[in-house]
Design a protein around this motif. Sequence first.
Motif, PDB file in Angstrom:
ATOM      1  N   TYR A 222      49.780  53.154 -50.522  1.00  0.00           N
ATOM      2  CA  TYR A 222      49.755  52.125 -51.564  1.00  0.00           C
ATOM      3  C   TYR A 222      48.758  52.581 -52.621  1.00  0.00           C
ATOM      4  O   TYR A 222      47.569  52.686 -52.351  1.00  0.00           O
ATOM      5  CB  TYR A 222      49.364  50.766 -50.986  1.00  0.00           C
ATOM      6  N   VAL A 223      49.286  52.892 -53.810  1.00  0.00           N
ATOM      7  CA  VAL A 223      48.477  53.567 -54.824  1.00  0.00           C
ATOM      8  C   VAL A 223      48.299  52.649 -56.039  1.00  0.00           C
ATOM      9  O   VAL A 223      48.544  51.451 -55.966  1.00  0.00           O
ATOM     10  CB  VAL A 223      49.107  54.923 -55.191  1.00  0.00           C
ATOM     11  N   SER A 224      47.865  53.217 -57.188  1.00  0.00           N
ATOM     12  CA  SER A 224      47.337  52.351 -58.234  1.00  0.00           C
ATOM     13  C   SER A 224      47.475  52.948 -59.616  1.00  0.00           C
ATOM     14  O   SER A 224      47.366  54.171 -59.795  1.00  0.00           O
ATOM     15  CB  SER A 224      45.843  52.096 -57.948  1.00  0.00           C
ATOM     16  N   GLY A 225      47.662  52.080 -60.605  1.00  0.00           N
ATOM     17  CA  GLY A 225      47.651  52.482 -62.004  1.00  0.00           C
ATOM     18  C   GLY A 225      46.283  52.867 -62.507  1.00  0.00           C
ATOM     19  O   GLY A 225      46.121  53.231 -63.672  1.00  0.00           O
TER      20      GLY A 225
ATOM     21  N   ASP B  98      54.234  52.938 -52.780  1.00  0.00           N
ATOM     22  CA  ASP B  98      54.393  52.012 -53.892  1.00  0.00           C
ATOM     23  C   ASP B  98      53.021  51.799 -54.527  1.00  0.00           C
ATOM     24  O   ASP B  98      52.004  52.268 -54.020  1.00  0.00           O
ATOM     25  CB  ASP B  98      55.010  50.687 -53.438  1.00  0.00           C
ATOM     26  N   THR B  99      53.007  51.077 -55.623  1.00  0.00           N
ATOM     27  CA  THR B  99      51.825  51.023 -56.462  1.00  0.00           C
ATOM     28  C   THR B  99      51.539  49.596 -56.897  1.00  0.00           C
ATOM     29  O   THR B  99      52.459  48.761 -56.957  1.00  0.00           O
ATOM     30  CB  THR B  99      52.017  51.915 -57.702  1.00  0.00           C
ATOM     31  N   ASN B 100      50.283  49.329 -57.242  1.00  0.00           N
ATOM     32  CA  ASN B 100      49.968  47.997 -57.749  1.00  0.00           C
ATOM     33  C   ASN B 100      50.619  47.731 -59.101  1.00  0.00           C
ATOM     34  O   ASN B 100      50.649  46.584 -59.562  1.00  0.00           O
ATOM     35  CB  ASN B 100      48.454  47.762 -57.808  1.00  0.00           C
ATOM     36  N   SER B 101      51.165  48.756 -59.737  1.00  0.00           N
ATOM     37  CA  SER B 101      51.964  48.529 -60.946  1.00  0.00           C
ATOM     38  C   SER B 101      53.231  47.731 -60.627  1.00  0.00           C
ATOM     39  O   SER B 101      53.833  47.142 -61.530  1.00  0.00           O
ATOM     40  CB  SER B 101      52.336  49.859 -61.603  1.00  0.00           C
ATOM     41  N   ARG B 102      53.645  47.727 -59.375  1.00  0.00           N
ATOM     42  CA  ARG B 102      54.748  46.864 -58.940  1.00  0.00           C
ATOM     43  C   ARG B 102      54.447  45.403 -59.272  1.00  0.00           C
ATOM     44  O   ARG B 102      55.353  44.606 -59.525  1.00  0.00           O
ATOM     45  CB  ARG B 102      54.965  47.019 -57.428  1.00  0.00           C
TER      46      ARG B 102
ATOM     47  N   GLU C 180      66.313  57.517 -49.079  1.00  0.00           N
ATOM     48  CA  GLU C 180      66.499  56.090 -49.327  1.00  0.00           C
ATOM     49  C   GLU C 180      65.251  55.519 -49.974  1.00  0.00           C
ATOM     50  O   GLU C 180      64.138  56.007 -49.747  1.00  0.00           O
ATOM     51  CB  GLU C 180      66.785  55.345 -48.012  1.00  0.00           C
ATOM     52  N   ASN C 181      65.448  54.481 -50.761  1.00  0.00           N
ATOM     53  CA  ASN C 181      64.305  53.813 -51.382  1.00  0.00           C
ATOM     54  C   ASN C 181      63.345  53.316 -50.312  1.00  0.00           C
ATOM     55  O   ASN C 181      63.751  52.885 -49.230  1.00  0.00           O
ATOM     56  CB  ASN C 181      64.767  52.635 -52.235  1.00  0.00           C
ATOM     57  N   GLY C 182      62.074  53.369 -50.628  1.00  0.00           N
ATOM     58  CA  GLY C 182      61.068  52.881 -49.703  1.00  0.00           C
ATOM     59  C   GLY C 182      60.808  51.393 -49.881  1.00  0.00           C
ATOM     60  O   GLY C 182      61.492  50.698 -50.643  1.00  0.00           O
ATOM     61  N   LEU C 183      59.808  50.926 -49.172  1.00  0.00           N
ATOM     62  CA  LEU C 183      59.452  49.519 -49.237  1.00  0.00           C
ATOM     63  C   LEU C 183      58.580  49.250 -50.452  1.00  0.00           C
ATOM     64  O   LEU C 183      57.577  49.929 -50.682  1.00  0.00           O
ATOM     65  CB  LEU C 183      58.702  49.102 -47.966  1.00  0.00           C
ATOM     66  N   LYS C 184      58.980  48.238 -51.229  1.00  0.00           N
ATOM     67  CA  LYS C 184      58.173  47.822 -52.368  1.00  0.00           C
ATOM     68  C   LYS C 184      56.934  47.072 -51.862  1.00  0.00           C
ATOM     69  O   LYS C 184      56.864  46.681 -50.706  1.00  0.00           O
ATOM     70  CB  LYS C 184      59.000  46.955 -53.302  1.00  0.00           C
ATOM     71  N   ALA C 185      55.972  46.843 -52.756  1.00  0.00           N
ATOM     72  CA  ALA C 185      54.633  46.406 -52.361  1.00  0.00           C
ATOM     73  C   ALA C 185      54.622  45.230 -51.395  1.00  0.00           C
ATOM     74  O   ALA C 185      54.011  45.292 -50.317  1.00  0.00           O
ATOM     75  CB  ALA C 185      53.820  46.073 -53.613  1.00  0.00           C
ATOM     76  N   VAL C 186      55.276  44.142 -51.750  1.00  0.00           N
ATOM     77  CA  VAL C 186      55.251  42.963 -50.882  1.00  0.00           C
ATOM     78  C   VAL C 186      55.940  43.259 -49.559  1.00  0.00           C
ATOM     79  O   VAL C 186      55.436  42.907 -48.485  1.00  0.00           O
ATOM     80  CB  VAL C 186      55.899  41.756 -51.595  1.00  0.00           C
ATOM     81  N   GLU C 187      57.089  43.959 -49.616  1.00  0.00           N
ATOM     82  CA  GLU C 187      57.781  44.353 -48.389  1.00  0.00           C
ATOM     83  C   GLU C 187      56.907  45.254 -47.526  1.00  0.00           C
ATOM     84  O   GLU C 187      56.899  45.151 -46.297  1.00  0.00           O
ATOM     85  CB  GLU C 187      59.076  45.095 -48.726  1.00  0.00           C
ATOM     86  N   MET C 188      56.177  46.152 -48.166  1.00  0.00           N
ATOM     87  CA  MET C 188      55.339  47.105 -47.447  1.00  0.00           C
ATOM     88  C   MET C 188      54.281  46.373 -46.616  1.00  0.00           C
ATOM     89  O   MET C 188      54.090  46.675 -45.423  1.00  0.00           O
ATOM     90  CB  MET C 188      54.658  48.057 -48.427  1.00  0.00           C
TER      91      MET C 188
ATOM     92  N   ASN D  24      42.821  47.189 -54.537  1.00  0.00           N
ATOM     93  CA  ASN D  24      42.187  46.185 -53.673  1.00  0.00           C
ATOM     94  C   ASN D  24      43.211  45.117 -53.277  1.00  0.00           C
ATOM     95  O   ASN D  24      43.122  43.966 -53.714  1.00  0.00           O
ATOM     96  CB  ASN D  24      41.004  45.573 -54.443  1.00  0.00           C
ATOM     97  N   PRO D  25      44.207  45.464 -52.474  1.00  0.00           N
ATOM     98  CA  PRO D  25      45.325  44.550 -52.224  1.00  0.00           C
ATOM     99  C   PRO D  25      44.954  43.266 -51.492  1.00  0.00           C
ATOM    100  O   PRO D  25      45.689  42.278 -51.591  1.00  0.00           O
ATOM    101  CB  PRO D  25      46.295  45.397 -51.383  1.00  0.00           C
ATOM    102  N   VAL D  26      43.839  43.246 -50.767  1.00  0.00           N
ATOM    103  CA  VAL D  26      43.444  42.010 -50.085  1.00  0.00           C
ATOM    104  C   VAL D  26      43.060  40.934 -51.098  1.00  0.00           C
ATOM    105  O   VAL D  26      43.035  39.752 -50.777  1.00  0.00           O
ATOM    106  CB  VAL D  26      42.291  42.286 -49.094  1.00  0.00           C
ATOM    107  N   VAL D  27      42.809  41.335 -52.336  1.00  0.00           N
ATOM    108  CA  VAL D  27      42.544  40.383 -53.413  1.00  0.00           C
ATOM    109  C   VAL D  27      43.765  40.206 -54.302  1.00  0.00           C
ATOM    110  O   VAL D  27      44.088  39.096 -54.718  1.00  0.00           O
ATOM    111  CB  VAL D  27      41.341  40.835 -54.266  1.00  0.00           C
TER     112      VAL D  27
END
Length: 888
Positions: A104-107, A131-135, A379-387, A405-408
């Motif tokens: 899980y990466v980041s802009g 996937d990225t927080n840009s999602r 195949e497409n991977g899992l998007k952020a919420v799905e991940m 900081n996905p916990v926030v």
Amino acid sequence: MNSENLPKNSVKTICPYCGVGCGVLASVDEQGQVSVAGDPDHPANLGRLCSKGAALGETVGLDGRLLHPEINGQQVEWDAALDKVANGFADIIREHGPDAVAFYVSGQLLTEDYYLANKLMKGFIGSANIDTNSRLCMSSTVAGYKRALGSDTVPCSYEDLERAKLIVLTGSNTAWCHPVLFQRINQAKKDNPDLMVVVIDPRRTTTCEIADLHLPLQPGTDTTLFNGLLTYLEQQGEVNSLFVDNYTDGAADALVAAKASAPSTAEVAKTCALTEADVTEFYRLFARTERVVTVFSQGVNQSSVGTDKVNSILNCHLLTGRIGRPGMGPFSFTGQTNAMGGREVGGLANQLAAHMEIDNPEHRDLTQRFWQAPLIAEENGLKAVEMFEAIDKGEIKAVWIMCTNPVVSLPDADRVRVGLEKCPLVVVSECIRDTDTTAVADVLLPALTWGEKDGTVTNSERRISRSRPFLPQPGDARADWWIISQVARRLGFADAFDYETVADVFREHAALSGFENESKRDFDISGLSGLDRKAYDAIEPVQWPVKTSGEGTARMFSDGRFYTPNGKARLVAINPRAPVNTIDDNFPLILNTGRTRDQWHTMTRTGKAARLSEHSPEPYVEMHPDDAKGVMLKEGALAQVFSRRGEVIVRVRTSQDQRPGSIFIPIHWNDQFASQGRVDALVNPVVDPISGQPEFKQTPVRVKPYQPAWHGFLLTRRRLDMDGVSYWSCATGDGFYRYEIAGEQAELDWPVWARGMLCASDNDVNWVEYLDAKAHRYRGVRMVENRVESCIFIAPSHELPSRSWLAGLFVKESLLEDERKGLLLGKPPVGQEDVGRIVCACFSVGINTITTAIKEQNLKSAEEIGLALKAGTNCGSCVPELKSLLSA
């Protein structure tokens, strides 16, 4: 200022915040102090900086930094940490397969970092679970552009804002979220009085100060509004038949759908809760003005119907041929400094690198051959919420989180935390030691941050700029691209990740963009693929495509050719759907989340700068006065806000600018700055079915008063442990920390409690205090050598003295006798000013100073206030508030 006149030690770099991508001049003096200024030669900002950018020099200290690798909280050497990561991932892949791991990466990553993370996951691990927080901010734009244009291509340049005759700002509080572009628009209006601005937003934000028309539409009705515009354009004969017939498909179906859902301006006005006159005026302006730029951002994207919203906007530009020419086009303002760079390298789970597609066999073959990869994700991977749902379910057993900081920041954030706590291996690459996410990590990898990082970023207008280091690497911190390469080597992929410098990575990225391209793909920077290290270091800002060295492209689609199979743009039939929400008597209000003026993301950087905390020092909820009155809430009180997933405690602000039935809470606060301020713990994790972008603007909530037994505030030179305090928030001040506090049970002995908190084990202290036990009021001040060390004020209600005069005492080496006498009163002595709440963060100008100057100097305009006090003369974000003070 020309480059020749710059200080010799100035380094040209790029601001790390929003998608404007402002050029920055950074320098370090002999004492190690960092100063910043806007780069007058950078075409994005032409020397301007916003309040956040101007304060960058105050955020680079090493306090709070993660400087060494850690495993389970214990400092280790890099080899041990890297082996732990590589062996952990290898074991899980061996036992459960590649889809049991995720990145899980980041802009906030640089493009080169992003590129290697994507390459490792999709080409060598063999999964698309990256996937990225840009999602969370721009993926609906990606999906909408691809449906209409065949590619994720932003067609416009910033110069189109100055060349337009009508700018439509929809779902974008540009004044706060992209302040430098707001100033460019504002200046364009001054230079071109015939330029009109329409703002479409349920809230009356500061952006509306430059609007000729504000449409406060019912939240979630954007597609109806733009379908109505499409209908109106056809009815008024504004269809560009030559363009539509030769360069587009789908116009007939799009018009049928538009007419069915929005047959008249009267029906549109009713659905959108607008006046028919305002809707008609907007449609008339759009129809009669050829040079129209429609700017859209998170208010459009962050929706379960976000992709349809984007395409409803694009339809109107395609029907009229208003794309690919100066001063016109659908223009997405990206949220993060390198959200675009992440899209270019395939940072989203449904993309390959260089704007190629996972579900395209030709693209998969091309990428695998270029990388000489043993595998390629099919195949497409899992998007952020799905991940993170998969992490919670145990389907993903190892995750590497980089620079976010996905916990926030993720919706349903408490569930995200629980899932990570259960996950067998959580790796976090970070520059800050203590965040909500590092708290649940097994391995911490110390990364470089702004001022130390070396690489490139791409801004909202496709402009690639260099992020150059001007500070040394601290401790064991290393570049993200290096960390990723080292793990890849330990996984057995040494030959494919044998990079010596960041320029090596960039050259490969550029070469892939042109590999077997032959103008079939929009993203092509192959003209930069031959740069040596010296030329890479000297790259000037340039807009892609760059097919020959140094020659960029300002505007896309000027030839009418698009990146669909038949080369034509597509109008998409939009059948409006309501956003997903379930308002009922228990949750009768709609929560809208977003940014404040002076903070960024989860405050790990901006939270360090005192002047950025002055305007909004604690988490708050903004409500319409009628909604507040309905639940017995007053301005300045505390409120509990509940959704079906969580709760927060926040300060109440009332405003007529807030639409009745909706509330607004900023996204920035976390467990380091507030006891219960993580608003995304409330947010519904429903997503757009096409883009996977979460709906941050439509969560049903209820609000009720939070009624503690006591309220108070603390100003102290030390960070304190707030255990035992029911509510607290912390803000950085100039030489102190500001705590707002409240408790559900009054202390039996306030002096003992206060001294225990503020004096610790110190025996020899100078303590001055006041106690009115009957009135439940207490005030105490601790002095150290005639300097204020801390002060505390307690009362039964939230009505307490101003903090601003007391805060100013912390910068003084010694207090005057009159100042000492005023301490317990919380009021300045005669002849001294309480500047009041800070309005201008750039120059720390308070509301009392401004109102006094207005009265005494008979100031009549924001410009006159600027001349007198400098307020509003830098980034301009406070100018709307200055105008409000003038009106008052």
